[in-house]
Write an enzyme that holds these catalytic residues in place. Structure first.
Site, PDB file in Angstrom:
ATOM      1  N   LYS A   1       0.783  -1.317  -0.110  1.00 43.05           N
ATOM      2  CA  LYS A   1       0.111  -0.013   0.080  1.00 43.05           C
ATOM      3  C   LYS A   1       0.984   1.181  -0.040  1.00 43.05           C
ATOM      4  O   LYS A   1       1.566   1.269   0.901  1.00 43.05           O
ATOM      5  CB  LYS A   1      -0.859   0.086   1.356  1.00 43.05           C
TER       6      LYS A   1
ATOM      7  N   LYS B   1      -1.997  -1.589  -4.049  1.00 42.13           N
ATOM      8  CA  LYS B   1      -2.986  -0.353  -4.075  1.00 42.13           C
ATOM      9  C   LYS B   1      -2.145   0.912  -3.870  1.00 42.13           C
ATOM     10  O   LYS B   1      -1.024   1.167  -3.362  1.00 42.13           O
ATOM     11  CB  LYS B   1      -3.760  -0.498  -2.748  1.00 42.13           C
TER      12      LYS B   1
HETATM   13  C1  PBG Z   1      -7.579   3.005   5.253  1.00 41.75           C
HETATM   14  C2  PBG Z   1      -7.800   2.932   4.101  1.00 41.75           C
HETATM   15  C3  PBG Z   1      -7.482   3.960   2.832  1.00 41.75           C
HETATM   16  C4  PBG Z   1      -7.999   3.386   1.737  1.00 41.75           C
HETATM   17  C5  PBG Z   1      -8.470   2.028   2.149  1.00 41.75           C
HETATM   18  N1  PBG Z   1      -8.361   1.899   3.346  1.00 41.75           N
HETATM   19  C6  PBG Z   1      -6.858   5.309   2.944  1.00 41.75           C
HETATM   20  C7  PBG Z   1      -5.592   5.673   3.465  1.00 41.75           C
HETATM   21  O1  PBG Z   1      -4.804   4.905   3.532  1.00 41.75           O
HETATM   22  O2  PBG Z   1      -5.376   6.937   3.674  1.00 41.75           O
HETATM   23  C8  PBG Z   1      -8.249   4.041   0.481  1.00 41.75           C
HETATM   24  C9  PBG Z   1      -9.170   3.569  -0.651  1.00 41.75           C
HETATM   25  C10 PBG Z   1      -9.558   4.617  -1.613  1.00 41.75           C
HETATM   26  O3  PBG Z   1      -8.736   5.884  -1.852  1.00 41.75           O
HETATM   27  O4  PBG Z   1     -10.407   4.174  -2.426  1.00 41.75           O
HETATM   28  N2  PBG Z   1      -6.241   2.901   5.877  1.00 41.75           N
END
Ligand code: PBG
Length: 323
Positions: free
Chosen positions: A194, A247
Site C-alpha cells: 500500500k 494499492k
Molecule cells: C485506510 C484505507 C484507505 C483506503 C483504503 N483503506 C485510505 C488511506 O490509507 O488513507 C483508500 C481507498 C481509496 O482511496 O479508495 N487506511
C-alpha cells in the site's frame, strides 16, 4: 522491404480478435467497496465520488441485494464511528457499524462475500492508522488494537479480514489471534503493498480520515519503491496472508506484474477513489468515454496480473459484462 511478419493479420475481424485475446475481465473478479455510517435511512452521495454513497446499515442491505443481483462475488466494508477518539475504540465495538452491517447482511442470507477493512484511521481523532504518542505512529502497541478489530469482525461473521494499516507484523498478529479464537478458517487479504498515494484523496473525504498532523509516509510505501513493495508482499506471505493486495492499481501496474511473477498467491489490486474520480470527472466533462475507459482500465489491471479487482466501478462493469 520490411519483414514478412504482419501483426495486423490477426486483427482483421472481431472473431479473429476473440480467438487471440489474452485477458478476460469477468464479474467474478470484482469486489465492491461499501461505506457504512451510523444512523438510519442515511444515503448520502460522496461529492468527489459520483454514484458512491455513505449508507446506514438498513441501506447497506439494499445495496448488497443489488450487488447480489449483479452477481458480484463480494463487498469490502468500511465503517465510521459515532464518535472518534484517540484510540479508535469504536473500531472493535460489538455495536460498531461494520459489526452491525456484517450481522445484518449475514442474517439476510445474501450470497455475497463480506470482506472488512481493518484499520484505525476513520476511528481516531488524529486520523492516523495506528496509535499515536508525541506525534509518532506507534507500531507494536497498534497491533493489539488491530487484532481486536479483526476478531470483532470475525465474530460478527466477516468472510475475509483485510488489514490496511501498514503496521509491521500485523498479518501474523491477526492470524494468531484468529486461530486462537477458533477462526483458523477465516482468510486474510492483506493490503501488502500500500503506497503513500495522493490518489486516496476522495476516500479520505468520504471517510473523514485525513491525518490531522503529518502524513502517512512513515508507514505506507514510498511511491518510488518497487523492490521494497515486493519485500512487503513477501513478508505478508510469510506471516500467513492468503491474498496479497497492491494499492493503488493503475499507477502501480508494474508492481502487480512483478508480484504475479514472484508468488502463486491470488493477487488483489485496489482501483482507488482517485482513480475512480479521475475517470468520472473527465467523463462528466465529456472529455473521455466513461464506459470504454473504465473497461480498459479494469482490463489492464487484469492483464498486469490481478485476480481480484476492488473497484467503485464494480456495479457498472457488471452491468456491461452481463449484456
Ligand atoms: C485506510 C484505507 C484507505 C483506503 C483504503 N483503506 C485510505 C488511506 O490509507 O488513507 C483508500 C481507498 C481509496 O482511496 O479508495 N487506511
Amino acid at each position: 522491404m520490411f519483414s514478412e511478419i504482419r501483426m495486423r493479420r490477426l486483427r482483421h475481424s472481431e472473431n479473429l480478435r476473440r480467438l487471440v485475446r489474452e485477458t478476460y475481465l469477468s464479474v467474478d473478479h470484482l469486489l465492491y467497496p461499501v461505506f457504512v455510517v451510523p444512523g438510519k435511512g442515511v444515503r448520502e452521495e460522496i461529492p468527489s465520488m459520483p454514484g458512491i454513497y455513505r449508507l446506514s446499515v438498513d441501506q447497506v442491505i439494499r445495496e448488497v441485494q443489488e450487488v447480489a443481483e449483479f452477481k458480484i462475488p463480494g463487498i469490502l466494508l468500511f465503517g465510521q464511528p459515532q464518535m472518534k477518539d484517540a484510540k479508535g475504540s469504536e473500531a472493535y465495538s460489538d455495536q460498531g457499524v461494520v459489526q452491525q452491517a456484517v450481522r445484518a447482511i449475514k442474517s439476510q442470507l445474501l450470497h455475497v462475500l463480506v470482506a472488512t477493512d481493518v484499520c484505525l484511521c476513520a476511528y481516531t481523532t488524529h486520523g492516523h492508522c495506528g496509535l499515536v504518542d508525541k506525534n509518532q505512529v506507534l507500531n507494536d502497541p497498534t497491533l493489539e488494537v488491530l487484532t481486536k478489530i479483526a476478531l470483532s469482525h470475525a465474530y460478527a461473521g466477516a468472510d475475509l479480514i483485510s488489514p490496511s494499516d501498514m503496521m509491521d507484523g500485523r498479518v501474523s498478529a491477526i492470524r494468531s489471534t484468529l486461530d486462537e479464537h477458533g477462526f483458523s478458517e477465516s482468510p486474510i487479504m492483506a493490503y501488502s503493498a500500500k503506497f503513500a498515494s495522493s490518489f486516496y484523496g476522495p476516500f479520505r473525504d468520504a471517510q473523514g480520515s485525513l491525518p490531522q498532523f503529518g502524513d502517512r509516509r512513515s508507514y505506507q510505501l514510498d511511491p518510488a519503491n518497487g523492490r521494497e513493495a515486493l519485500r512487503e508482499i513477501d513478508l505478508d506471505i510469510s506471516e500467513g496472508a492468503d491474498i496479497v493486495m497492491i494499492k493503488p492499481a493503475l499507477p502501480y501496474l508494474d508492481v502487480i506484474a512483478r508480484a504475479k511473477d514472484m508468488t502463486d498467491l491470488p493477487i488483489a489490486a485496489y482501483q482507488v477513489s482517485g482513480e475512480y474520480a479521475m475517470l468520472k470527472a473527465a467523463a462528466q466533462k465529456q472529455w473521455l468515454d466513461e464506459e470504454k475507459t473504465m473497461m480498459e482500465s479494469l482490463q489492464s489491471i487484469r492483464r498486469a496480473g490481478a485476480n481480484i479487482i476492488i473497484t467503485y466501478f464494480a456495479k457498472e462493469a457488471a452491468k456491461i459484462l452481463s449484456r
